[in-house]
Design a protein around this motif. Sequence first.
Motif, short mmCIF file in Angstrom:
data_model
loop_
_atom_site.label_atom_id
_atom_site.label_comp_id
_atom_site.label_asym_id
_atom_site.label_seq_id
_atom_site.Cartn_x
_atom_site.Cartn_y
_atom_site.Cartn_z
N MET A 104 -30.47 35.30 8.09
CA MET A 104 -30.95 35.43 9.46
C MET A 104 -32.39 34.94 9.64
O MET A 104 -32.94 35.03 10.74
CB MET A 104 -30.85 36.88 9.91
CG MET A 104 -29.44 37.38 10.16
SD MET A 104 -28.63 36.55 11.57
CE MET A 104 -27.53 35.41 10.70
N GLU A 105 -33.00 34.43 8.58
CA GLU A 105 -34.39 33.99 8.69
C GLU A 105 -34.59 32.86 9.71
O GLU A 105 -35.57 32.87 10.45
CB GLU A 105 -34.91 33.57 7.32
CG GLU A 105 -36.38 33.19 7.29
CD GLU A 105 -37.29 34.30 7.80
OE1 GLU A 105 -38.35 33.97 8.37
OE2 GLU A 105 -36.93 35.50 7.64
N PRO A 106 -33.68 31.86 9.79
CA PRO A 106 -33.86 30.85 10.85
C PRO A 106 -33.87 31.46 12.26
O PRO A 106 -34.63 31.01 13.12
CB PRO A 106 -32.65 29.93 10.65
CG PRO A 106 -32.30 30.09 9.20
CD PRO A 106 -32.57 31.52 8.89
N ASP A 146 -24.47 38.10 14.69
CA ASP A 146 -23.33 37.40 15.30
C ASP A 146 -23.75 36.18 16.11
O ASP A 146 -23.08 35.83 17.10
CB ASP A 146 -22.54 38.36 16.19
CG ASP A 146 -23.37 38.95 17.32
OD1 ASP A 146 -24.59 38.67 17.37
OD2 ASP A 146 -22.82 39.69 18.16
N HIS A 147 -24.86 35.53 15.71
CA HIS A 147 -25.27 34.34 16.46
C HIS A 147 -24.24 33.23 16.24
O HIS A 147 -23.87 32.93 15.09
CB HIS A 147 -26.65 33.87 16.00
CG HIS A 147 -27.28 32.90 16.94
ND1 HIS A 147 -26.92 31.57 17.01
CD2 HIS A 147 -28.25 33.07 17.89
CE1 HIS A 147 -27.64 30.96 17.92
NE2 HIS A 147 -28.45 31.84 18.48
N PRO A 148 -23.77 32.61 17.32
CA PRO A 148 -22.70 31.60 17.17
C PRO A 148 -23.12 30.38 16.36
O PRO A 148 -22.27 29.71 15.76
CB PRO A 148 -22.36 31.23 18.62
CG PRO A 148 -23.56 31.65 19.42
CD PRO A 148 -24.13 32.83 18.73
N GLU A 149 -24.42 30.05 16.36
CA GLU A 149 -24.87 28.88 15.62
C GLU A 149 -25.26 29.21 14.18
O GLU A 149 -25.56 28.30 13.40
CB GLU A 149 -26.07 28.25 16.34
CG GLU A 149 -25.73 27.73 17.74
CD GLU A 149 -26.94 27.11 18.41
OE1 GLU A 149 -27.99 27.01 17.75
OE2 GLU A 149 -26.83 26.75 19.60
N PRO A 153 -21.23 33.34 6.08
CA PRO A 153 -20.03 33.00 5.30
C PRO A 153 -19.07 34.17 5.22
O PRO A 153 -19.49 35.33 5.12
CB PRO A 153 -20.59 32.64 3.92
CG PRO A 153 -22.01 32.25 4.17
CD PRO A 153 -22.47 33.09 5.33
N GLU A 154 -17.80 33.88 5.30
CA GLU A 154 -16.79 34.93 5.28
C GLU A 154 -16.86 35.74 3.98
O GLU A 154 -16.90 35.17 2.89
CB GLU A 154 -15.39 34.33 5.44
CG GLU A 154 -14.29 35.36 5.55
CD GLU A 154 -12.93 34.72 5.78
OE1 GLU A 154 -11.93 35.47 5.82
OE2 GLU A 154 -12.89 33.48 5.93
N GLY A 155 -16.90 37.04 4.10
CA GLY A 155 -16.92 37.92 2.93
C GLY A 155 -18.29 38.09 2.30
O GLY A 155 -18.40 38.77 1.28
N LEU A 156 -19.34 37.50 2.90
CA LEU A 156 -20.68 37.58 2.30
C LEU A 156 -21.17 39.03 2.23
O LEU A 156 -21.56 39.51 1.16
CB LEU A 156 -21.67 36.73 3.10
CG LEU A 156 -23.13 36.84 2.68
CD1 LEU A 156 -23.33 36.19 1.32
CD2 LEU A 156 -24.06 36.20 3.71
N LEU A 157 -21.15 39.71 3.37
CA LEU A 157 -21.67 41.08 3.40
C LEU A 157 -20.78 42.02 2.59
O LEU A 157 -21.29 42.92 1.91
CB LEU A 157 -21.78 41.57 4.84
CG LEU A 157 -22.76 40.79 5.73
CD1 LEU A 157 -22.82 41.40 7.12
CD2 LEU A 157 -24.14 40.75 5.11
N GLU A 158 -19.47 41.81 2.64
CA GLU A 158 -18.57 42.66 1.85
C GLU A 158 -18.85 42.48 0.36
O GLU A 158 -18.83 43.45 -0.41
CB GLU A 158 -17.12 42.32 2.16
CG GLU A 158 -16.65 42.75 3.55
CD GLU A 158 -17.16 41.83 4.65
OE1 GLU A 158 -17.75 40.78 4.32
OE2 GLU A 158 -16.96 42.15 5.84
N GLY A 159 -19.11 41.23 -0.04
CA GLY A 159 -19.41 40.97 -1.45
C GLY A 159 -20.72 41.63 -1.88
O GLY A 159 -20.81 42.15 -3.01
N ARG A 160 -21.70 41.61 -1.01
CA ARG A 160 -22.98 42.24 -1.35
C ARG A 160 -22.85 43.76 -1.42
O ARG A 160 -23.47 44.40 -2.28
CB ARG A 160 -24.05 41.83 -0.33
CG ARG A 160 -24.51 40.40 -0.50
CD ARG A 160 -25.56 40.01 0.49
NE ARG A 160 -25.98 38.62 0.28
CZ ARG A 160 -26.73 37.92 1.10
NH1 ARG A 160 -27.19 38.49 2.22
NH2 ARG A 160 -27.06 36.67 0.83
N ARG A 161 -22.06 44.31 -0.53
CA ARG A 161 -21.86 45.76 -0.59
C ARG A 161 -21.09 46.15 -1.85
O ARG A 161 -21.35 47.20 -2.44
CB ARG A 161 -21.12 46.23 0.68
CG ARG A 161 -22.00 46.10 1.92
CD ARG A 161 -21.23 46.21 3.22
NE ARG A 161 -22.08 45.85 4.35
CZ ARG A 161 -21.68 45.77 5.61
NH1 ARG A 161 -20.42 46.04 5.91
NH2 ARG A 161 -22.53 45.43 6.56
#
Length: 370
Positions: A104-106, A146-149, A153-161
């Motif tokens: 989310m840095e950008p 949830d920014h559209p632009e 990546p799918e599963g990113l947050l689930e993988g980190r958790r």
Amino acid sequence: MTGKSRAGGRSEWTLWRALEEWRAKKRELEPMFAAAGLGDEQETLANRAMVDLKRAPPTPPLVSGDTQRDIEEARRYREAYYRHFDESLYKIEALLRLPWVPEMEPLAEAIRGEIAMLREWMTEHPGSRPDFGRLEALVQHYVKLDHPELPLPEGLLEGRRRALMDIAGYPLLVQHALKDPFNEAVPPLTSDAFRTEFDARVQTYLDTAWLHSKVVTHWYATLALDAALARKKRDSTDRARLASLLRRRWPTLSVLLPGFEQADQLWYLVLSGLTFFALFAEWWIPAGLLVVWLSASIGAHRREKKEMEARQAYLSTQVATMKRMRDRFVSGVTQPDKLAFQLRQIDEGGEYVDDILYRLLNLHTYDTEE
């Protein structure tokens, strides 16, 4: 759902609860939770800032007819008007300084740019209310991820958790398992299986930068010390291992067959029988050689016993020393760099302490002043 699945879910929930409890006690753990999209303060700060932006600004001063006084009051009004909205913008900037999902840095940079433009617009148009619509939308996208632009990546947050559970929570899982003698979640600390599993978890931790925390590093380092201490305690009481450390051993059947527990008893029983047989048969030369061999064996075994006792006493002293080192490190008295130096002194051959522990101890910069 099977019983095993229910047990696994209960175990995971317990471990997650333990992580949450440590998170509440140690603020240093907040960044890794935030990287997995589990920040506690982001939404609260965003909502407060949005509410403040909607507050009514200061009212313009009444015209008194005194030109000088009216000019001064108008200047104060413009400054108060600017401060009124700038305080809300400052809260949004504070939100952006909190750790959050790195992807989310950008969007954070876009929000900072929008804030800069709004401040410039308020400077050029004193006393005028700016349009905060775009800023509010960006902040909401930033918090809700949830920014559209900028889709994640799918599963990113689930993988980190999952990594929080499997990697950051691993030392807590081991500590919990050690308290229950019937818990088979992890292998015994003294086993090669645990050493292999532990090294793999530490390597993954070292390779995962967003998980790095002094608290978690301290957990892993403490667990490595506990495992080394357990192996050293085992070796100080394991006579078979103590015997294997002797430089020169008297040749016996147990040396050739280390897995045969009664090898020496059988060996000397056979030699004694042959000696008596040679004496009764009056085979004096073979009998004399066997008697000499048996006598030399007695002396050799006495020497080996003394060496083993000396080695055991040395290892017991090292166990006590390592226990003190471990306790001082856990209590925060010994700094990681000093601990690394002490461990190299007590374990020069690297038999009990792996190189991966030294990499853990060098992972962070610490204040060495005591």
